[in-house]
Motif scaffolding. Structure first.
Motif, PDB file in Angstrom:
ATOM      1  N   LYS A  13       0.766  -1.279   0.134  1.00  0.00           N
ATOM      2  CA  LYS A  13      -0.047  -0.134  -0.165  1.00  0.00           C
ATOM      3  C   LYS A  13       1.035   1.161  -0.056  1.00  0.00           C
ATOM      4  O   LYS A  13       0.572   2.069  -0.684  1.00  0.00           O
ATOM      5  CB  LYS A  13      -0.800   0.054   1.223  1.00  0.00           C
ATOM      6  CG  LYS A  13      -1.729   1.247   1.301  1.00  0.00           C
ATOM      7  CD  LYS A  13      -2.474   1.222   2.470  1.00  0.00           C
ATOM      8  CE  LYS A  13      -3.308   2.200   2.760  1.00  0.00           C
ATOM      9  NZ  LYS A  13      -3.925   2.643   4.221  1.00  0.00           N
ATOM     10  N   HIS A  14       1.740   1.433   0.814  1.00  0.00           N
ATOM     11  CA  HIS A  14       2.783   2.542   0.843  1.00  0.00           C
ATOM     12  C   HIS A  14       3.823   2.453  -0.259  1.00  0.00           C
ATOM     13  O   HIS A  14       4.326   3.668  -0.393  1.00  0.00           O
ATOM     14  CB  HIS A  14       3.462   2.442   2.243  1.00  0.00           C
ATOM     15  CG  HIS A  14       2.406   2.765   3.287  1.00  0.00           C
ATOM     16  ND1 HIS A  14       1.689   3.885   3.399  1.00  0.00           N
ATOM     17  CD2 HIS A  14       1.916   1.985   4.270  1.00  0.00           C
ATOM     18  CE1 HIS A  14       0.773   3.890   4.597  1.00  0.00           C
ATOM     19  NE2 HIS A  14       0.920   2.669   4.971  1.00  0.00           N
ATOM     20  N   GLY A  15       4.133   1.496  -0.835  1.00  0.00           N
ATOM     21  CA  GLY A  15       5.025   1.478  -2.005  1.00  0.00           C
ATOM     22  C   GLY A  15       4.371   1.929  -3.286  1.00  0.00           C
ATOM     23  O   GLY A  15       5.196   2.137  -4.142  1.00  0.00           O
ATOM     24  N   LEU A  16       3.181   1.807  -3.426  1.00  0.00           N
ATOM     25  CA  LEU A  16       2.447   2.081  -4.781  1.00  0.00           C
ATOM     26  C   LEU A  16       2.109   3.551  -4.596  1.00  0.00           C
ATOM     27  O   LEU A  16       1.950   4.138  -3.563  1.00  0.00           O
ATOM     28  CB  LEU A  16       1.160   1.331  -4.958  1.00  0.00           C
ATOM     29  CG  LEU A  16       1.436  -0.243  -4.962  1.00  0.00           C
ATOM     30  CD1 LEU A  16       0.035  -0.881  -5.287  1.00  0.00           C
ATOM     31  CD2 LEU A  16       2.197  -0.664  -6.167  1.00  0.00           C
ATOM     32  N   TYR A  17       2.257   4.262  -6.051  1.00  0.00           N
ATOM     33  CA  TYR A  17       1.977   5.535  -6.150  1.00  0.00           C
ATOM     34  C   TYR A  17       0.453   5.807  -6.460  1.00  0.00           C
ATOM     35  O   TYR A  17       0.171   4.809  -7.182  1.00  0.00           O
ATOM     36  CB  TYR A  17       2.675   5.788  -7.538  1.00  0.00           C
ATOM     37  CG  TYR A  17       2.376   7.452  -7.996  1.00  0.00           C
ATOM     38  CD1 TYR A  17       2.715   8.486  -7.090  1.00  0.00           C
ATOM     39  CD2 TYR A  17       1.527   7.651  -9.228  1.00  0.00           C
ATOM     40  CE1 TYR A  17       2.445   9.893  -7.584  1.00  0.00           C
ATOM     41  CE2 TYR A  17       1.281   8.924  -9.482  1.00  0.00           C
ATOM     42  CZ  TYR A  17       1.678   9.942  -8.571  1.00  0.00           C
ATOM     43  OH  TYR A  17       1.060  11.257  -8.866  1.00  0.00           O
TER      44      TYR A  17
END
Length: 154
Positions: free
Chosen positions: A118-122
């Motif tokens: 979730k936090h790695g995707l833009y």
């Protein structure tokens, strides 16, 4: 233990085979003695996994020795029930090994993996994060090589 081979003492292959058999029988006997001499108090304190391994080992050992005994007596081991019993114990040992391997296998923490993804995707709608695609296009790389004009006056 030494044997008197009498007329077979000149047959080196036979003598070596008998001595090897004797050595292996002594090793089996020592192993069985060590396994049988486990005090019941120690057995009761063992974890369940160790008790299953111990019981499987003892069952397989006893059945294997009986199978060897029947072979030495000239009984056809293929028609005897000991062959089925050995295969049953072998299957239970394989099942126990599979369960242990599954228990030791690393487990994926799905919640943590979800947070990483979730936090790695833009997300272009996320106002907290700067627009990463544009920030790299507008700035020059930090380690750009500087070229100096060559001095031809020398």
């Amino acid at each position: 233990m030494t044997f008197d081979f009498k007329e077979l003492k000149n047959d080196a292959n036979f003598v070596a085979t008998v001595e090897n058999l004797t050595k292996n029988l002594d090793a089996v006997e020592e192993s069985i003695r060590a396994a049988v001499n486990v005090p019941s108090a120690d057995y009761d304190l063992m974890p369940v996994e160790d008790r299953v391994k111990y019981d499987s080992y003892m069952s397989y050992t006893i059945n294997s020795l009986y199978w060897m005994y029947t072979r030495l007596q000239g009984v056809d081991s293929n028609s005897h029930g000991i062959k089925n019993e050995l295969s049953r114990v072998r299957q239970s040992m394989l099942r126990e090994k599979q369960l242990e391997d599954r228990r030791l296998r690393p487990q994926v923490d799905t919640a943590a993996a979800g947070r990483f993804i979730k936090h790695g995707l833009y997300d272009k709608n996320d106002k907290k994060r700067p627009n990463q695609a544009n920030s790299y296009q507008n700035s020059e790389p930090k380690n750009k090589k500087i070229k100096f004009p060559e001095n031809d006056s020398d």
